[in-house]
Motif scaffolding. Structure first.
Motif, PDB file in Angstrom:
ATOM      1  N   GLN A 278       0.097  -0.754   0.322  1.00 39.08           N
ATOM      2  CA  GLN A 278      -0.022  -0.122   0.188  1.00 39.08           C
ATOM      3  C   GLN A 278       1.242   1.258  -0.243  1.00 39.08           C
ATOM      4  O   GLN A 278       0.299   2.260  -0.080  1.00 39.08           O
ATOM      5  CB  GLN A 278      -0.955   0.427   1.274  1.00 39.08           C
ATOM      6  CG  GLN A 278      -1.946  -0.878   0.356  1.00 39.08           C
ATOM      7  CD  GLN A 278      -2.631  -0.964   2.314  1.00 39.08           C
ATOM      8  OE1 GLN A 278      -2.108  -0.263   3.755  1.00 39.08           O
ATOM      9  NE2 GLN A 278      -4.001  -1.868   2.442  1.00 39.08           N
ATOM     10  N   GLY A 279       1.841   1.090   0.693  1.00 41.26           N
ATOM     11  CA  GLY A 279       2.611   2.659   0.834  1.00 41.26           C
ATOM     12  C   GLY A 279       4.484   2.202   1.663  1.00 41.26           C
ATOM     13  O   GLY A 279       4.234   2.060   2.419  1.00 41.26           O
ATOM     14  N   HIS A 280       5.328   2.661   0.909  1.00 42.22           N
ATOM     15  CA  HIS A 280       6.415   2.145   0.901  1.00 42.22           C
ATOM     16  C   HIS A 280       7.774   3.467   1.059  1.00 42.22           C
ATOM     17  O   HIS A 280       7.153   4.187  -0.104  1.00 42.22           O
ATOM     18  CB  HIS A 280       7.303   0.409   1.004  1.00 42.22           C
ATOM     19  CG  HIS A 280       7.430   0.573  -0.318  1.00 42.22           C
ATOM     20  ND1 HIS A 280       5.829  -0.065  -1.609  1.00 42.22           N
ATOM     21  CD2 HIS A 280       7.715   0.685  -1.766  1.00 42.22           C
ATOM     22  CE1 HIS A 280       6.112   0.042  -2.676  1.00 42.22           C
ATOM     23  NE2 HIS A 280       7.904   0.229  -2.898  1.00 42.22           N
ATOM     24  N   PRO A 340       5.479   5.194   5.918  1.00 42.71           N
ATOM     25  CA  PRO A 340       6.384   5.709   5.500  1.00 42.71           C
ATOM     26  C   PRO A 340       6.525   6.855   4.950  1.00 42.71           C
ATOM     27  O   PRO A 340       6.933   7.444   4.711  1.00 42.71           O
ATOM     28  CB  PRO A 340       5.537   5.209   3.950  1.00 42.71           C
ATOM     29  CG  PRO A 340       4.892   3.996   4.735  1.00 42.71           C
ATOM     30  CD  PRO A 340       4.528   3.601   5.572  1.00 42.71           C
ATOM     31  N   ARG A 349       6.385  11.235  -2.176  1.00 40.25           N
ATOM     32  CA  ARG A 349       4.909   9.895  -2.182  1.00 40.25           C
ATOM     33  C   ARG A 349       5.262   9.285  -2.153  1.00 40.25           C
ATOM     34  O   ARG A 349       6.459   8.539  -2.160  1.00 40.25           O
ATOM     35  CB  ARG A 349       4.149  10.261  -3.445  1.00 40.25           C
ATOM     36  CG  ARG A 349       3.447  11.728  -3.629  1.00 40.25           C
ATOM     37  CD  ARG A 349       2.767  11.449  -4.433  1.00 40.25           C
ATOM     38  NE  ARG A 349       1.051  10.835  -4.071  1.00 40.25           N
ATOM     39  CZ  ARG A 349       0.299  10.842  -5.113  1.00 40.25           C
ATOM     40  NH1 ARG A 349       0.407  11.224  -6.124  1.00 40.25           N
ATOM     41  NH2 ARG A 349      -0.945   9.637  -4.755  1.00 40.25           N
ATOM     42  N   PRO A 350       4.950   8.097  -1.441  1.00 44.65           N
ATOM     43  CA  PRO A 350       5.466   6.571  -1.311  1.00 44.65           C
ATOM     44  C   PRO A 350       4.762   6.160  -2.213  1.00 44.65           C
ATOM     45  O   PRO A 350       4.405   6.146  -2.910  1.00 44.65           O
ATOM     46  CB  PRO A 350       4.578   5.641   0.629  1.00 44.65           C
ATOM     47  CG  PRO A 350       4.029   6.979   1.207  1.00 44.65           C
ATOM     48  CD  PRO A 350       3.796   8.018  -0.073  1.00 44.65           C
ATOM     49  N   SER A 352       3.696   2.480  -4.453  1.00 43.00           N
ATOM     50  CA  SER A 352       2.967   0.929  -3.827  1.00 43.00           C
ATOM     51  C   SER A 352       3.182   0.224  -5.237  1.00 43.00           C
ATOM     52  O   SER A 352       4.082   0.904  -6.486  1.00 43.00           O
ATOM     53  CB  SER A 352       2.213   1.566  -3.630  1.00 43.00           C
ATOM     54  OG  SER A 352       0.785   2.684  -4.872  1.00 43.00           O
TER      55      SER A 352
END
Length: 463
Positions: A278-280, A340, A349-350, A352
């Motif tokens: 989802q986000g990293h 993140p 921005r992360p 994904s």
């Protein structure tokens, strides 16, 4: 009367043991983080009088030398093991007294290594249990190919002879307490069950039910790749490991994380594969902290490469640090906790990528959309069934074979989702467009995907 307690190293698939009587105890094959062992003995109110190694380990860093130093225990190491530190050499038949009527007897069981030694705990002259290390396991034996390729067949035959010696000298009701075999790659094959006895192994273990030539041929044919970090464990243990340092790593902010990535260091995100997808942080790798973290991170990372850990809580960092220390990744250079959003610099921005099921893969393939299906399971897993047209690169080879993956969107799968998530993070960091298949492989056939299976040389198709 005696007691025995086991200490599970679930991520590595190993167990250590503390056994003894009223006042004194022996610790067999201790992990590097010895504080848990000391606490176990303290709860029992016993003094650790002996520390015993069944062999020089190839899959983890032993805490035996440090435990003996801290407790003043005698350090029992097989006499044939070439080590660079002072110890009490143990030969076949040697005995040490633990308590009145309670004796630990050494029994030479070469095979996993040339010097491998098991220890029989005798209560009033009768064998009660046996610590078999990497010799006789639950339904299997320790693999014989970790020392020297030219010795593999000879050690396989020695392993067979050792198992038969154990079965001949010990009664059926003697408990078998191995170190390896609970998911460890030191086992020659996958094992099932938590407990066993000599009698149960006599009935069910191939090493005790087949003739030597049949057993050795099957054993050698079933050996798969060894984790790369194993090459470093034996020398570390033979030289004498340094004391473990579990003090917290230096904290890292977003700028430092970016700088470490730019320098080519590894930034490892320990969160769940769902959260990571989802986000990293772009360029980071996902190794779930509650999976086989130490095994796969130590297998994939270039040895000695600095690593920064990311997690939601300090406790998760501490747990990961402890597990990694067991395989010689001693000091993460830095760590950060949070989300993140805390780990990326302002204005960024992360990253994904999507997750999917095998049903989604079948639907996309059914529409004729271009895709690459990448299977990152081991050879033995793929032999039981594979998605038609899939590319096969076992996860431990993926980092060095990225160029072999055809262009296009990569749908990556394993047997259950964990390794696929790690592989997806490697591909994502390399700039590939990726979909992580988070599903069990059984669902591939249920989804209607065309599969191939190899059975005795015959290829079968299921639609």
């Amino acid at each position: 009367m005696f007691f025995v307690e086991s200490l599970e190293l679930e991520g590595l698939g190993n167990r250590s043991y503390v056994a003894g009587g009223r006042d004194r105890a022996v610790v067999v094959d201790p992990p590097r983080d010895i504080d848990r062992v000391i606490a176990m003995a303290a709860r029992r109110g016993v003094r650790i009088a002996y520390v015993a190694e069944t062999h020089v380990h190839n899959d983890y860093v032993s805490g035996g030398l440090e435990l003996a130093r801290v407790t003043g225990a005698r350090y029992l190491v097989p006499a044939g093991a070439a080590v660079a530190f002072a110890r009490t050499p143990v030969a076949d038949g040697d005995r040490v007294a633990l308590d009145e009527g309670l004796v630990l007897r050494a029994l030479a069981t070469p095979g996993h290594t040339p010097h491998h030694t098991s220890y029989v705990l005798e209560d009033d002259g009768r064998g009660a249990l046996v610590f078999t290390g990497g010799s006789l396991l639950i339904g299997s034996v320790g693999r014989p190919d970790l020392v020297e390729p030219r010795l593999t067949e000879r050690l396989a035959r020695a392993q067979y002879a050792s198992a038969h010696r154990l079965a001949a000298e010990l009664d059926d009701d003697v408990r078998v307490l191995p170190t390896h075999g609970f998911g460890s790659f030191c086992s020659s094959s996958q094992t099932e069950g938590e407990t066993t006895t000599i009698g149960a192994e006599r009935r069910n273990n191939d090493v005790l039910t087949k003739d030597v030539d049949t057993f050795v041929a099957g054993l050698l044919a079933g050996l798969e790749d060894v984790p790369a970090y194993y090459a470093h464990m034996g020398p570390v243990n033979a030289a004498g490991p340094s004391p473990v340092d579990l003090t917290p790593p230096e904290p890292a902010d977003a700028g430092q994380i970016a700088a470490r990535l730019a320098a080519g260091e590894w930034v490892v995100d320990l969160r769940s594969r769902v959260a990571f997808a989802q986000g990293h942080v772009a360029g980071s790798f996902n190794f779930e902290g509650d999976g086989k973290l130490a095994t796969y991170l130590a297998w994939l990372i270039p040895w000695g490469k600095p690593v920064t850990l990311l997690a939601e809580t300090p406790e998760q960092i501490a747990d990961a640090q402890r597990e990694l220390a067991r395989v010689g990744i001693d000091r993460p250079v830095a760590a950060a906790t949070g989300t993140p959003g805390d780990w990326i610099e302002e204005g960024e921005r992360p990253a994904s990528f999507p997750r999917a099921r095998f049903a989604d893969l079948a639907a996309v393939r059914g529409r004729g959309e271009p895709m690459v299906v990448l299977d990152v399971r081991r050879d033995s897993e793929r032999a039981t069934g594979r998605v038609d047209g899939s590319v096969h690169i076992p996860i431990h080879e993926l980092r060095g074979r990225l160029a072999e993956i055809p262009p296009g969107v990569v749908w990556v799968h394993c047997a259950g989702g964990t390794r696929a998530a790690t592989a997806a993070s490697l591909l994502d960091a390399a700039g590939r467009v990726v979909v992580a298949v988070d599903d069990t492989f059984d669902a591939a056939e249920e989804a209607g995907l065309a599969l191939s299976r190899t059975d005795d040389g015959t290829t079968l198709r299921t639609e």
